[in-house]
Design a protein around this motif. Structure first.
Motif, short mmCIF file in Angstrom:
data_model
loop_
_atom_site.label_atom_id
_atom_site.label_comp_id
_atom_site.label_asym_id
_atom_site.label_seq_id
_atom_site.Cartn_x
_atom_site.Cartn_y
_atom_site.Cartn_z
N SER A 179 49.16 -43.85 62.69
CA SER A 179 49.22 -45.23 62.21
C SER A 179 49.72 -46.16 63.30
CB SER A 179 50.14 -45.35 61.01
OG SER A 179 49.63 -44.62 59.94
N ALA A 228 48.43 -40.68 55.24
CA ALA A 228 47.03 -40.44 55.59
C ALA A 228 46.22 -41.71 55.38
CB ALA A 228 46.47 -39.30 54.77
N VAL A 234 44.16 -43.77 58.15
CA VAL A 234 42.71 -44.03 58.09
C VAL A 234 42.44 -45.53 58.20
CG1 VAL A 234 40.71 -43.98 56.55
CG2 VAL A 234 42.14 -41.96 56.81
N THR A 280 43.36 -46.87 61.77
CA THR A 280 42.43 -46.39 62.79
C THR A 280 41.07 -47.08 62.66
OG1 THR A 280 43.53 -44.27 62.66
CG2 THR A 280 41.49 -44.32 63.87
N ALA A 281 40.58 -47.16 61.42
CA ALA A 281 39.28 -47.80 61.21
C ALA A 281 39.33 -49.25 61.69
CB ALA A 281 38.90 -47.74 59.74
#
Lengths: 372, 333
Positions: A269, A353, A357, A360-361
């Motif tokens: 993150s 998580a 995600v 990162t995206a």
């Protein structure tokens, strides 16, 4: 070209750079964690604004509710309700709250009518809060005198409030803060690694990679990968510092594995958050400034250095959207409590998580649009 | 300079790139033949680097097409990138990596088979003359050594076309000559070379053909000789006179000889045709007799610089306003 092989090649580059500055990197981590642990061992936690208290009301009488709301009106106490004493005690043991106030069924006439469990951490505030609770309870109970072995070592007997000191993992504030320091070192190193994207960008290194047939995403992915390795090394350093200062991972060897897992999840993150900052700012100075502000806020709100419940209520909402809160919570269970309740694992890991995600995206998206 | 193939290695058609209201590249078309050294010449901010960046698919053209070896770059960018090698304007090496690690990294990025990597790295180190420094960090190298490392790194995947973006800017004379020799040598071995430069002499001595770019537009293309001929004049007259006499000298040239001249700094520059060429002595005498202090006088065949003056109305200069289209934007929008 496959994103995996180019990511690995670039990751190797990151690690070679890390290796070239190894002594500096390790020394930085060592001194930061050592200084914080030393510092916090001598702070009694007196900076805490609100004392977090869990109340379990077994009486369910009008007076008992009045008693609890009068406690909640106290500025220095932040109160949350729980229906299960077991859950409340677990929170106390995990260092999430400092007090458990159990209102016994016979309140206010029974003897004793209120049972208080308090943590042996943060002694100065604890004694203050304990006096407040006793005072409030006294206003409701018929008994006129009270006694607290901790607060007033007098011969007066107060059967209305029975207080018990609970040993939370260990008695020192530095133990409480240790998981927060692990998390801090992880996010500092992740953010540092993410922010170096901007120096690579300004120095033209990224351009030199982009003229080769690599996938653009590899530039970011390689950084997250290399950050994994760096994070793992830093965790070893912090655990070593902790061990030397007498802080042990309560869960033992398995706990160390958990610490690594949680640390890696957290680093994803924050590498991405730093990459987002690096892609939105135009020079090193502003990127460093913004990232420091962001990191300090995430850290202070995470419950790493004081319990979230001791924050003013309007700030507590921000803690919920802070991924570091969940990492600290998970680390505290492992390091301090020595057990990791399944419900906590599920929530902490799911949220880490999810945040990994999303960030990162988002960073890949912003990063690619910056490269056209 | 041998093996001038007729095949076009690079075809650029009607290339346009706009950044907001600024047109960095304005309808540029040219072909680069196999085996030639092609120079893109222009002042800072003219659009040279923008064209290079579009060639490497780092920037998307607003319109127009680029084909490399017959392959459309927008369709198969990865295939094109394997054919191209780039040495950038700024010397970019991985400062914290050793020379060997630098080369290994790029071997891997170009997906060179692992059994071949060691051989190529060794060859690269030998070509760059860096064998004895192979395991030292590139950040400790001198400018010339870094540039040599940058060049072999650009060649590590054995590209068909080598693009050199201002390869000699900031180098001293000795390193510049070494670089020139190296470029010629590579060209002899068959590489097509694209070179951007702001040094006119460099383009003159190295390039088979030159395109002159100014304000994003192509103002001339051809061999250095062809371009020099476009001035249509035989000789260039350069006069330096005392500061108080400058305007008088310019008006005298115009009224007595019909020569129009421009003032560049302290120097009066005029392009002479064949008729006036013979009058050099007369002009000289006349200036002396009218009491003008002539500090220096000279006449020489036109250089690319003179061509540039004629074509763009100015000497080589920096144009900061247009920088956005070039190096600055590529690093980031």
């Amino acid at each position: 070209m496959g994103i995996v092989s180019s990511s690995l090649a670039l990751c190797e580059r990151e690690l070679l750079i890390f290796k070239a500055n190894l002594a500096l990197n390790l020394a930085r981590t060592f001194f930061i964690s050592a200084v914080y642990i030393l510092l916090f061992s001598y702070i009694g936690g007196s900076a805490i604004i609100n004392v977090p208290v869990v109340a379990v009301n077994y009486a369910n009488t009008p007076q008992s509710f009045q008693f609890l709301s009068s406690l909640a009106l106290q500025q220095s106490i932040s109160i949350i309700q729980s229906t299960s004493q077991f859950q409340a005690m677990q929170m106390l043991q995990a260092g999430k709250v400092s007090f458990v106030v159990v209102v016994l069924p016979g309140f206010p006439s029974s003897v004793p009518s209120v049972q208080v469990y308090y943590s042996n951490v943060q002694s100065t505030v604890t004694s203050f809060a304990l006096s407040v609770i006793q005072e409030r309870a006294e206003a409701f109970t018929i008994a006129q005198s009270f006694q607290s072995k901790f607060f007033l070592p007098s011969s007066d007997i107060s059967p209305s409030v029975l207080s018990t000191r609970v040993n939370v993992a260990s008695g020192a504030y530095k133990d409480f803060v240790f998981p927060g320091i692990i998390a801090m070192v992880i996010i500092f190193s992740s953010v540092f690694s993410g922010i170096t994207i901007i120096t690579d960008r300004l120095g033209g290194n990224i351009k030199s990679f982009l003229v080769t047939p690599i996938n653009k995403g590899a530039i970011l992915l390689s950084r997250i990968l290399s950050c994994f390795v760096q994070t793992a090394i830093y965790i070893v350093v912090v655990l070593f510092v902790g061990e030397v200062s007498g802080i042990h991972v309560a869960m033992g060897a398995i706990g160390v594995i958990w610490v690594f897992l949680i640390g890696l999840m957290l680093s994803i993150s924050f590498t991405s958050i730093a990459a987002i900052i690096a892609s939105r700012t135009k020079d090193v100075q502003s990127a460093t400034l913004v990232s420091q502000l962001v990191v300090i806020w995430f850290w202070l709100l995470s419950g790493g250095i004081f319990p979230i419940l001791s924050l003013p209520s309007w700030l507590q909402g921000f803690s919920i959207i802070d991924p570091m809160t969940y990492a600290t919570d998970a680390l505290r269970n492992v390091v301090l409590l020595g057990s990791f309740p399944l419900s906590s694992i599920a929530i902490d890991f799911a949220i880490l998580a999810l945040s990994g995600v999303i960030t990162t995206a988002l960073s890949i998206m912003l990063f690619k649009s910056r490269l056209e | 300079m041998v093996a001038m193939g007729s095949r076009n290695m690079v075809e650029v058609q009607n290339l346009v790139k706009r950044f907001g209201s600024l047109t960095a590249v304005d309808h540029v078309s040219f072909q680069i033949h196999e085996g030639e050294i092609f120079g893109i010449l222009g002042p800072n901010g003219a659009g040279k680097t923008t064209i290079i960046n579009m060639l490497f698919n780092l920037l998307m053209p607003t319109s127009g097409k680029i084909r490399v070896s017959g392959i459309d770059i927008s369709e198969e960018p990865f295939r094109v990138k394997r054919l191209l090698g780039l040495m950038t304007q700024e010397t970019i090496v991985e400062a914290d990596l050793t020379a060997r690690e630098n080369l290994r990294l790029f071997c891997k990025l170009y997906e060179i088979p692992s059994q071949e990597i060691d051989k190529r790295v060794q060859q690269g180190l030998e070509d760059a003359g860096l064998v004895e420094f192979a395991d030292q960090r590139a950040g400790t190298f001198s400018g010339g050594m870094q540039r040599r490392l940058g060049l072999v790194r650009a060649l590590i995947q054995e590209p068909k076309i080598l693009v050199l973006d201002e390869p000699t800017s900031g180098l001293d004379i000795q390193n510049r000559n070494t670089m020139h020799n190296r470029i010629r040598e590579l060209n002899r071995k068959g590489a097509t070379i694209i070179l951007t430069t702001q040094y006119l002499e460099e383009a003159d001595i190295l390039c088979d053909r030159i395109a002159i770019i100014d304000h994003g537009k192509m103002v001339a293309i051809g061999t250095p000789l062809q371009i020099k001929e476009t001035t249509g004049s035989e000789k260039v007259l350069e006069l330096v006179v005392g500061a108080q006499d400058t305007q008088r000298a310019i008006s005298m040239l115009k009224s007595k000889f019909g020569i129009s001249s421009v003032l560049q700094g302290d120097m009066i520059v005029a392009l002479l045709d064949r008729k006036h060429e013979r009058e050099f002595t007369r002009i000289s005498k006349m200036l002396d007799s009218s009491g003008i202090t002539v500090v220096s006088r000279s006449m020489h065949p036109p250089t690319l610089n003179d061509v540039f003056v004629k074509l763009t109305g100015a000497r080589m200069r920096d144009r900061t306003g247009a920088m956005r289209g070039g190096q600055a934007s590529v690093r980031w929008k």
